[in-house]
Scaffold this active site. Structure first.
Site, mmCIF file in Angstrom:
data_model
loop_
_atom_site.group_PDB
_atom_site.id
_atom_site.type_symbol
_atom_site.label_atom_id
_atom_site.label_comp_id
_atom_site.label_asym_id
_atom_site.label_seq_id
_atom_site.Cartn_x
_atom_site.Cartn_y
_atom_site.Cartn_z
ATOM 1 N N HIS A 8 0.831 -1.200 0.000
ATOM 2 C CA HIS A 8 0.000 0.000 0.000
ATOM 3 C C HIS A 8 0.869 1.255 0.000
ATOM 4 O O HIS A 8 0.661 2.176 -0.772
ATOM 5 C CB HIS A 8 -0.929 -0.021 1.219
ATOM 6 N N HIS A 9 1.856 1.288 0.895
ATOM 7 C CA HIS A 9 2.828 2.377 0.827
ATOM 8 C C HIS A 9 4.131 1.959 1.500
ATOM 9 O O HIS A 9 4.161 0.988 2.262
ATOM 10 C CB HIS A 9 2.287 3.682 1.414
ATOM 11 N N GLN A 38 10.214 0.616 5.439
ATOM 12 C CA GLN A 38 8.971 0.182 6.099
ATOM 13 C C GLN A 38 7.909 0.003 5.024
ATOM 14 O O GLN A 38 7.547 0.945 4.335
ATOM 15 C CB GLN A 38 8.545 1.253 7.113
ATOM 16 N N HIS A 40 4.075 -1.079 4.173
ATOM 17 C CA HIS A 40 2.731 -1.335 4.700
ATOM 18 C C HIS A 40 1.970 -2.100 3.630
ATOM 19 O O HIS A 40 1.720 -1.565 2.553
ATOM 20 C CB HIS A 40 2.042 -0.022 5.037
ATOM 21 N N HIS A 82 0.629 14.412 5.122
ATOM 22 C CA HIS A 82 0.170 13.252 5.883
ATOM 23 C C HIS A 82 -0.839 13.664 6.939
ATOM 24 O O HIS A 82 -0.555 14.532 7.769
ATOM 25 C CB HIS A 82 1.355 12.529 6.538
ATOM 26 N N HIS A 130 -4.579 11.514 8.842
ATOM 27 C CA HIS A 130 -5.337 10.271 8.805
ATOM 28 C C HIS A 130 -6.663 10.567 8.097
ATOM 29 O O HIS A 130 -6.671 11.391 7.179
ATOM 30 C CB HIS A 130 -5.461 9.685 10.206
ATOM 31 N N MET A 143 -3.114 13.220 12.458
ATOM 32 C CA MET A 143 -1.810 13.861 12.373
ATOM 33 C C MET A 143 -1.934 14.990 11.367
ATOM 34 O O MET A 143 -2.816 14.956 10.508
ATOM 35 C CB MET A 143 -0.736 12.864 11.912
HETATM 36 C C1 IYT Z 1 2.763 12.962 15.761
HETATM 37 C C2 IYT Z 1 3.054 13.024 14.287
HETATM 38 O O1 IYT Z 1 2.537 13.902 13.590
HETATM 39 N N1 IYT Z 1 3.860 12.075 13.780
HETATM 40 C C3 IYT Z 1 4.196 12.064 12.338
HETATM 41 C C4 IYT Z 1 5.385 12.913 12.052
HETATM 42 C C5 IYT Z 1 6.687 12.419 12.565
HETATM 43 C C6 IYT Z 1 7.551 11.779 11.714
HETATM 44 C C7 IYT Z 1 8.796 11.382 12.163
HETATM 45 C C8 IYT Z 1 7.062 12.607 13.904
HETATM 46 C C9 IYT Z 1 8.291 12.224 14.345
HETATM 47 C C10 IYT Z 1 9.198 11.597 13.492
HETATM 48 O O2 IYT Z 1 10.423 11.187 13.918
HETATM 49 I I1 IYT Z 1 10.062 10.498 10.832
HETATM 50 I I2 IYT Z 1 8.819 12.571 16.314
HETATM 51 C C11 IYT Z 1 4.337 10.653 11.800
HETATM 52 O O3 IYT Z 1 4.527 9.724 12.548
HETATM 53 N N2 IYT Z 1 4.187 10.519 10.465
HETATM 54 C C12 IYT Z 1 4.161 9.247 9.735
HETATM 55 C C13 IYT Z 1 5.409 8.405 9.729
HETATM 56 O O4 IYT Z 1 5.811 7.972 10.980
HETATM 57 C C14 IYT Z 1 6.574 9.004 9.005
HETATM 58 C C15 IYT Z 1 3.887 9.549 8.288
HETATM 59 O O5 IYT Z 1 3.475 8.660 7.547
HETATM 60 O O6 IYT Z 1 4.094 10.716 7.869
HETATM 61 CU CU CU Z 2 0.069 9.436 10.970
HETATM 62 CU CU CU Z 3 4.236 0.066 9.877
#
Ligand code: IYT
Ligand code: CU
Ligand code: CU
Length: 254
Positions: free
Chosen positions: A5-6, A70, A72, A140, A142, A212
Protein backbone atom coordinates in the site's frame (compact mmCIF):
# COMPACT_ATOMS: atom_id res chain seq x y z
CA UNK A 1 -0.01 -1.34 -5.48
CA UNK A 2 -2.29 -4.34 -4.90
CA UNK A 3 0.31 -5.80 -2.55
CA UNK A 4 2.23 -2.91 -0.99
CA UNK A 5 0.00 0.00 0.00
CA UNK A 6 2.83 2.38 0.83
CA UNK A 7 6.51 2.37 1.71
CA UNK A 8 8.51 4.74 3.89
CA UNK A 9 12.29 4.91 3.95
CA UNK A 10 14.09 5.98 7.13
CA UNK A 11 17.66 6.68 8.06
CA UNK A 12 18.95 5.61 11.51
CA UNK A 13 22.09 5.59 13.53
CA UNK A 14 20.97 2.17 14.79
CA UNK A 15 17.93 0.16 13.69
CA UNK A 16 15.33 -1.08 16.20
CA UNK A 17 16.72 -4.62 15.97
CA UNK A 18 19.59 -6.42 14.27
CA UNK A 19 17.23 -8.72 12.39
CA UNK A 20 17.05 -8.42 8.63
CA UNK A 21 13.32 -7.75 8.81
CA UNK A 22 10.74 -7.31 11.55
CA UNK A 23 7.13 -6.36 12.11
CA UNK A 24 6.76 -2.66 12.76
CA UNK A 25 4.27 -1.15 15.12
CA UNK A 26 3.92 -3.42 18.10
CA UNK A 27 7.16 -4.59 19.71
CA UNK A 28 9.88 -2.74 17.83
CA UNK A 29 9.99 0.70 16.39
CA UNK A 30 11.93 1.70 13.31
CA UNK A 31 15.14 3.05 14.80
CA UNK A 32 16.72 2.90 18.25
CA UNK A 33 17.39 6.60 17.90
CA UNK A 34 15.34 9.16 15.99
CA UNK A 35 14.00 7.99 12.62
CA UNK A 36 14.79 10.37 9.79
CA UNK A 37 12.43 10.06 6.86
CA UNK A 38 14.18 10.02 3.49
CA UNK A 39 11.53 8.89 1.02
CA UNK A 40 7.95 7.77 0.61
CA UNK A 41 6.13 5.87 -2.09
CA UNK A 42 2.43 5.19 -2.18
CA UNK A 43 -0.04 3.39 -4.44
CA UNK A 44 1.20 3.80 -8.01
CA UNK A 45 2.59 7.28 -7.42
CA UNK A 46 5.34 8.20 -9.86
CA UNK A 47 8.85 8.08 -8.37
CA UNK A 48 10.50 11.21 -6.97
CA UNK A 49 13.82 11.88 -8.63
CA UNK A 50 16.59 13.76 -6.88
CA UNK A 51 17.77 16.62 -9.11
CA UNK A 52 21.21 16.17 -10.71
CA UNK A 53 24.06 16.53 -8.24
CA UNK A 54 21.77 16.08 -5.22
CA UNK A 55 22.16 13.23 -2.73
CA UNK A 56 21.25 12.32 0.83
CA UNK A 57 24.34 12.17 2.99
CA UNK A 58 24.73 8.71 4.53
CA UNK A 59 27.50 6.83 6.34
CA UNK A 60 30.53 8.39 7.99
CA UNK A 61 29.52 11.01 10.53
CA UNK A 62 26.19 11.76 8.83
CA UNK A 63 24.17 10.14 11.65
CA UNK A 64 22.68 7.71 9.13
CA UNK A 65 24.41 4.33 9.28
CA UNK A 66 21.39 2.17 8.51
CA UNK A 67 18.48 2.60 6.18
CA UNK A 68 15.22 0.95 7.12
CA UNK A 69 12.46 0.36 4.60
CA UNK A 70 8.97 0.18 6.10
CA UNK A 71 6.42 -1.52 3.86
CA UNK A 72 2.73 -1.33 4.70
CA UNK A 73 0.97 -4.18 2.95
CA UNK A 74 -2.53 -3.85 1.60
CA UNK A 75 -3.05 -7.45 0.50
CA UNK A 76 -0.39 -10.13 0.89
CA UNK A 77 -2.22 -12.69 -1.27
CA UNK A 78 -0.16 -11.87 -4.32
CA UNK A 79 3.28 -12.74 -2.99
CA UNK A 80 2.84 -16.22 -1.49
CA UNK A 81 6.37 -16.48 -0.21
CA UNK A 82 7.81 -14.30 -2.95
CA UNK A 83 8.09 -10.67 -1.97
CA UNK A 84 9.41 -8.14 -4.45
CA UNK A 85 8.57 -4.91 -2.63
CA UNK A 86 11.81 -2.98 -2.89
CA UNK A 87 13.65 0.21 -3.62
CA UNK A 88 16.84 0.71 -5.59
CA UNK A 89 19.58 2.98 -4.32
CA UNK A 90 22.49 4.60 -6.05
CA UNK A 91 25.46 5.07 -3.74
CA UNK A 92 28.40 7.27 -4.54
CA UNK A 93 31.69 7.73 -2.72
CA UNK A 94 32.08 11.16 -4.25
CA UNK A 95 30.57 13.96 -2.20
CA UNK A 96 27.65 15.55 -4.05
CA UNK A 97 27.88 19.34 -4.31
CA UNK A 98 24.28 19.53 -3.08
CA UNK A 99 22.72 17.61 -0.22
CA UNK A 100 19.09 16.59 0.10
CA UNK A 101 17.12 17.20 3.28
CA UNK A 102 13.65 17.14 4.78
CA UNK A 103 11.90 19.97 6.61
CA UNK A 104 9.01 18.55 8.64
CA UNK A 105 6.15 20.73 9.83
CA UNK A 106 3.85 19.01 12.29
CA UNK A 107 1.07 20.06 14.61
CA UNK A 108 1.12 18.68 18.13
CA UNK A 109 -2.02 20.37 19.46
CA UNK A 110 -4.78 20.23 16.88
CA UNK A 111 -8.09 19.20 18.48
CA UNK A 112 -11.09 18.32 16.32
CA UNK A 113 -14.44 18.49 18.13
CA UNK A 114 -17.03 15.90 17.05
CA UNK A 115 -19.16 17.16 14.18
CA UNK A 116 -17.04 20.29 13.60
CA UNK A 117 -17.41 21.31 9.97
CA UNK A 118 -13.94 22.81 9.52
CA UNK A 119 -10.92 22.76 11.86
CA UNK A 120 -7.56 24.20 10.79
CA UNK A 121 -4.21 22.93 12.06
CA UNK A 122 -1.80 25.85 11.58
CA UNK A 123 1.98 25.62 11.94
CA UNK A 124 4.62 28.29 11.27
CA UNK A 125 8.28 28.95 12.03
CA UNK A 126 10.78 31.63 11.12
CA UNK A 127 13.48 30.24 8.83
CA UNK A 128 16.96 31.00 10.12
CA UNK A 129 19.30 28.73 8.18
CA UNK A 130 21.20 28.82 4.88
CA UNK A 131 19.14 28.93 1.70
CA UNK A 132 17.23 25.79 0.69
CA UNK A 133 15.52 24.87 -2.57
CA UNK A 134 12.32 22.84 -2.04
CA UNK A 135 11.65 20.41 -4.91
CA UNK A 136 9.13 17.91 -3.53
CA UNK A 137 6.57 17.73 -0.73
CA UNK A 138 4.42 15.14 1.02
CA UNK A 139 1.31 15.58 3.12
CA UNK A 140 0.17 13.25 5.88
CA UNK A 141 -3.02 13.13 7.93
CA UNK A 142 -5.34 10.27 8.80
CA UNK A 143 -9.01 10.02 7.79
CA UNK A 144 -10.23 13.52 8.68
CA UNK A 145 -7.69 15.55 6.66
CA UNK A 146 -9.15 17.36 3.62
CA UNK A 147 -6.24 19.40 2.29
CA UNK A 148 -2.73 20.34 3.46
CA UNK A 149 -0.92 23.41 2.08
CA UNK A 150 2.55 24.82 2.62
CA UNK A 151 3.84 28.34 2.02
CA UNK A 152 6.89 30.52 2.16
CA UNK A 153 6.13 33.95 3.59
CA UNK A 154 8.53 36.68 2.48
CA UNK A 155 7.82 40.37 3.07
CA UNK A 156 4.19 39.49 3.81
CA UNK A 157 3.82 37.62 0.49
CA UNK A 158 2.57 34.01 0.65
CA UNK A 159 4.07 31.74 -2.03
CA UNK A 160 2.82 28.17 -2.32
CA UNK A 161 5.33 25.36 -1.83
CA UNK A 162 2.73 22.65 -2.24
CA UNK A 163 -0.92 21.83 -1.74
CA UNK A 164 -2.38 18.33 -1.81
CA UNK A 165 -5.16 16.14 -0.48
CA UNK A 166 -3.82 13.70 2.12
CA UNK A 167 -6.51 11.29 0.88
CA UNK A 168 -4.57 10.89 -2.38
CA UNK A 169 -1.50 8.59 -2.30
CA UNK A 170 0.83 10.08 0.34
CA UNK A 171 3.91 10.21 -1.84
CA UNK A 172 6.28 13.11 -2.53
CA UNK A 173 4.87 15.38 -5.24
CA UNK A 174 6.97 17.87 -7.19
CA UNK A 175 7.07 21.54 -6.18
CA UNK A 176 5.64 23.16 -9.28
CA UNK A 177 7.56 26.43 -9.49
CA UNK A 178 11.25 26.56 -8.58
CA UNK A 179 11.72 28.58 -5.40
CA UNK A 180 14.09 29.15 -2.54
CA UNK A 181 13.66 29.73 1.17
CA UNK A 182 16.20 31.95 2.87
CA UNK A 183 17.09 33.42 6.25
CA UNK A 184 14.30 35.76 7.36
CA UNK A 185 11.46 33.95 5.56
CA UNK A 186 8.69 32.15 7.44
CA UNK A 187 7.57 28.61 6.58
CA UNK A 188 3.89 27.93 7.22
CA UNK A 189 1.45 25.08 6.72
CA UNK A 190 -2.26 24.52 7.24
CA UNK A 191 -4.08 21.18 7.53
CA UNK A 192 -7.84 21.38 7.07
CA UNK A 193 -9.85 18.76 8.97
CA UNK A 194 -13.51 17.94 9.40
CA UNK A 195 -15.02 16.42 12.53
CA UNK A 196 -18.13 15.36 10.61
CA UNK A 197 -19.11 11.77 11.27
CA UNK A 198 -17.22 11.60 14.58
CA UNK A 199 -19.05 11.34 17.88
CA UNK A 200 -16.01 11.94 20.08
CA UNK A 201 -13.18 14.46 20.07
CA UNK A 202 -10.19 13.64 17.80
CA UNK A 203 -6.64 14.55 18.82
CA UNK A 204 -3.13 14.11 17.48
CA UNK A 205 -1.95 10.55 18.07
CA UNK A 206 -0.63 7.34 16.63
CA UNK A 207 -3.73 5.30 15.81
CA UNK A 208 -5.90 5.56 12.70
CA UNK A 209 -8.69 6.96 14.88
CA UNK A 210 -6.36 9.80 15.93
CA UNK A 211 -5.12 12.46 13.55
CA UNK A 212 -1.81 13.86 12.37
CA UNK A 213 -1.03 17.09 10.56
CA UNK A 214 2.26 16.82 8.66
CA UNK A 215 3.92 18.55 5.75
CA UNK A 216 7.29 17.22 4.59
CA UNK A 217 9.33 19.50 2.36
CA UNK A 218 12.19 17.82 0.47
CA UNK A 219 14.88 20.31 -0.45
CA UNK A 220 18.44 20.57 -1.62
CA UNK A 221 21.08 22.94 -0.35
CA UNK A 222 24.78 23.62 -0.72
CA UNK A 223 26.69 20.72 0.90
CA UNK A 224 28.87 23.27 2.64
CA UNK A 225 25.97 24.40 4.86
CA UNK A 226 24.40 20.96 5.11
CA UNK A 227 21.44 20.79 7.48
CA UNK A 228 19.65 17.67 6.38
CA UNK A 229 16.76 17.56 8.88
CA UNK A 230 14.73 20.44 10.23
CA UNK A 231 11.47 20.60 12.19
CA UNK A 232 8.72 23.08 12.91
CA UNK A 233 6.04 22.34 15.52
CA UNK A 234 5.03 25.87 16.49
CA UNK A 235 1.34 26.76 16.33
CA UNK A 236 0.78 29.45 13.73
CA UNK A 237 -0.69 32.68 15.12
CA UNK A 238 -4.20 33.70 14.01
CA UNK A 239 -2.74 37.11 13.19
CA UNK A 240 -0.35 35.57 10.66
CA UNK A 241 -2.84 33.08 9.24
CA UNK A 242 -5.39 35.83 8.60
CA UNK A 243 -3.39 36.35 5.41
CA UNK A 244 -3.23 32.74 4.17
CA UNK A 245 -4.45 32.43 0.55
CA UNK A 246 -8.10 31.24 0.44
CA UNK A 247 -7.09 28.20 -1.70
CA UNK A 248 -5.74 26.61 1.51
CA UNK A 249 -9.34 25.97 2.57
CA UNK A 250 -10.61 24.70 -0.78
CA UNK A 251 -10.89 20.90 -0.72
CA UNK A 252 -9.16 18.93 -3.47
CA UNK A 253 -11.41 16.41 -5.22
CA UNK A 254 -10.15 12.83 -4.82
C1 IYT B 1 2.76 12.96 15.76
C2 IYT B 1 3.05 13.02 14.29
O1 IYT B 1 2.54 13.90 13.59
N1 IYT B 1 3.86 12.08 13.78
C3 IYT B 1 4.20 12.06 12.34
C4 IYT B 1 5.39 12.91 12.05
C5 IYT B 1 6.69 12.42 12.56
C6 IYT B 1 7.55 11.78 11.71
C7 IYT B 1 8.80 11.38 12.16
C8 IYT B 1 7.06 12.61 13.90
C9 IYT B 1 8.29 12.22 14.35
C10 IYT B 1 9.20 11.60 13.49
O2 IYT B 1 10.42 11.19 13.92
I1 IYT B 1 10.06 10.50 10.83
I2 IYT B 1 8.82 12.57 16.31
C11 IYT B 1 4.34 10.65 11.80
O3 IYT B 1 4.53 9.72 12.55
N2 IYT B 1 4.19 10.52 10.47
C12 IYT B 1 4.16 9.25 9.73
C13 IYT B 1 5.41 8.41 9.73
O4 IYT B 1 5.81 7.97 10.98
C14 IYT B 1 6.57 9.00 9.00
C15 IYT B 1 3.89 9.55 8.29
O5 IYT B 1 3.48 8.66 7.55
O6 IYT B 1 4.09 10.72 7.87
CU1 CU C 1 0.07 9.44 10.97
CU1 CU D 1 4.24 0.07 9.88
Amino acid sequence: MDTAHHMLLFGCKLPATNDNYWACGNRYGTCLDEAKIMYAWARNAPPTRLPAGVGFRVGGNSGINYIVLQVHYGDIHAFRGKNNSSHKYHFSHRENPLIAGIYLLMSENTVIPPGAKVVNGDIACPYEEAVIHPFAFRTHTHQLGQVVSGYRIRDGQWTQIGRQSPQLPQAFYPVEKPMDIKYGDTIAARCVFTGKGRTTVTQIGGTSQDEMCNLYIMYYMDAQYAKPYMFCTKDGSPKLFKHIPPEANIPIPV
